[in-house]
Design a protein around this motif. Structure first.
Motif, mmCIF file in Angstrom:
data_model
loop_
_atom_site.group_PDB
_atom_site.id
_atom_site.type_symbol
_atom_site.label_atom_id
_atom_site.label_comp_id
_atom_site.label_asym_id
_atom_site.label_seq_id
_atom_site.Cartn_x
_atom_site.Cartn_y
_atom_site.Cartn_z
ATOM 1 N N SER A 99 3.633 -6.772 -2.768
ATOM 2 C CA SER A 99 3.148 -5.730 -1.858
ATOM 3 C C SER A 99 2.823 -4.450 -2.613
ATOM 4 C CB SER A 99 4.198 -5.429 -0.782
ATOM 5 O OG SER A 99 4.517 -6.566 -0.034
ATOM 6 N N SER B 101 -0.801 -2.702 -2.931
ATOM 7 C CA SER B 101 -0.960 -1.548 -2.046
ATOM 8 C C SER B 101 -1.928 -0.516 -2.606
ATOM 9 C CB SER B 101 0.401 -0.893 -1.782
ATOM 10 O OG SER B 101 0.975 -0.406 -2.989
ATOM 11 N N ILE C 254 -4.255 -11.055 -1.581
ATOM 12 C CA ILE C 254 -3.317 -10.398 -0.677
ATOM 13 C C ILE C 254 -4.046 -9.473 0.294
ATOM 14 C CG2 ILE C 254 -1.476 -8.662 -0.581
ATOM 15 C CD1 ILE C 254 -0.395 -9.958 -3.190
ATOM 16 N N GLY D 114 -4.271 -9.914 4.263
ATOM 17 C CA GLY D 114 -3.641 -8.933 5.139
ATOM 18 C C GLY D 114 -4.625 -8.069 5.887
ATOM 19 N N SER E 27 -1.222 -5.210 3.527
ATOM 20 C CA SER E 27 -0.848 -5.558 2.157
ATOM 21 C C SER E 27 0.544 -6.170 2.111
ATOM 22 C CB SER E 27 -0.878 -4.313 1.259
ATOM 23 O OG SER E 27 -2.177 -3.815 1.118
ATOM 24 N N VAL E 28 1.456 -5.565 2.868
ATOM 25 C CA VAL E 28 2.830 -6.066 2.895
ATOM 26 C C VAL E 28 2.871 -7.452 3.521
ATOM 27 C CG1 VAL E 28 5.156 -5.658 3.761
ATOM 28 C CG2 VAL E 28 3.756 -3.719 2.989
ATOM 29 N N ALA F 17 1.132 -10.049 1.274
ATOM 30 C CA ALA F 17 1.933 -10.338 0.088
ATOM 31 C C ALA F 17 3.099 -11.259 0.415
ATOM 32 C CB ALA F 17 2.447 -9.034 -0.520
#
Length: 294
Positions: free
Chosen positions: A19, A23, A228, A232, A240-241, A244
């Motif tokens: 992440s 990010s 990622i 996302g 992103s989180v 990931a």
């Protein structure tokens, strides 16, 4: 069942580090609509800086994020004004080509300074594990996840609670609208790009503890981070989180139950599936064509 839970938790842990690595790239895209292809090289540059500082001083490599993060912030700021701004004002599409070329230059500089041999950072806990309910979790992975969580929280608070963060959000929504309310868009773009590269500085330090690296490793990481943010949602930090974590868990389960060789293909399979089923990503939104050019 314990094998499944161990694979799941390991995926969640590495997902936190992924992440952070992704990010910064997603932040740059969200604000500038530019895919920073140089981000993978910046991650590896930070990994090498971490290696050199750790080798010279013996300081814990995870603590070295307090040095690599501001160092890469400066690198991002300088490279934006020297390379990215000029290409972006000439033709927005040229910024993509510029970041690609910048990535090649950074990889070349890394090879000249450190060579092409693989390197790794191995603190005392590199081969130690925590034992919980019969499951073992590498200490390096747990500590890296904790540092990633702290940095991501700091990035979130920066974007939500500071004037600079609000300026970045306003510029991401509409650069023309931001100008109308008095925001200096040129400086905001520079700040967003520099912060994005600084996130790579923190991420590179964490990755240096978890994986061996060499100059060509930048190609793997740019592919992974692109996967990622596509999964996302491009421009979405929460995306992103989520992206990931999904990819990291999928890699962990694939490696456990199928083969580590197939785990390498997971990010690229994710890109194909998402582009076909939901092109804007899990948490992304469709942009009107005129807004995408703002």
């Amino acid at each position: 069942m314990s094998t499944f839970f161990q694979a799941l938790i390991l995926g969640l842990l590495i997902g936190g580090v992924y992440s952070l690595a992704a990010s910064g790239m997603n932040l740059v895209f969200g604000v500038m609509r530019v895919v920073n292809i140089a981000q993978g090289s910046m991650l590896i540059l930070s990994a090498y800086l971490t290696y050199s500082l750790w080798d010279a001083t013996g300081i814990d490599p995870l603590l070295l994020t307090v040095i690599t993060t501001p160092s890469l912030l400066i690198v991002g700021w300088v490279t934006y004004y020297i390379f990215i701004e000029r290409s972006r004002t000439t033709d927005p599409s040229m910024a993509l080509v510029t970041t690609f070329g910048l990535g090649l230059v950074v990889k070349g500089v890394i090879a000249l300074i450190w060579g092409n041999a693989p390197h790794s950072v191995t603190p005392g806990y590199a081969n130690e594990s925590f034992s919980v309910l019969g499951m073992r979790f590498p200490q390096a992975m747990v500590y890296s996840w904790l540092v990633a969580a702290v940095v991501l929280t700091g990035l979130y608070l920066l974007l939500r609670r500071t004037w600079m963060g609000r300026s970045i959000q306003a510029t991401a929504a509409s650069s023309e609208g931001a100008r109308l309310i008095g925001i200096e868009v040129r400086k905001t773009w520079a700040a967003a790009y520099a912060i994005g590269v600084a996130a790579a500085g923190a991420g590179g330090s964490l990755l240096s503890v978890l994986y061996p690296f060499m100059p060509s490793s930048a190609d793997h990481w740019i592919g992974l981070t692109l996967s990622i943010i596509v999964l996302g949602g491009m421009g979405s930090l929460p995306g992103s989180v989520l992206g990931a974590v999904v990819i990291a868990v999928a890699e962990s389960l694939t490696s456990t139950y199928v083969s580590p060789d197939w785990a390498v293909a997971v990010p690229y399979i994710a890109i194909i599936v998402v582009l076909v089923v939901r092109p804007q990503g899990l948490l992304g939104t469709r942009l009107r064509e005129d807004m995408s050019r703002a």
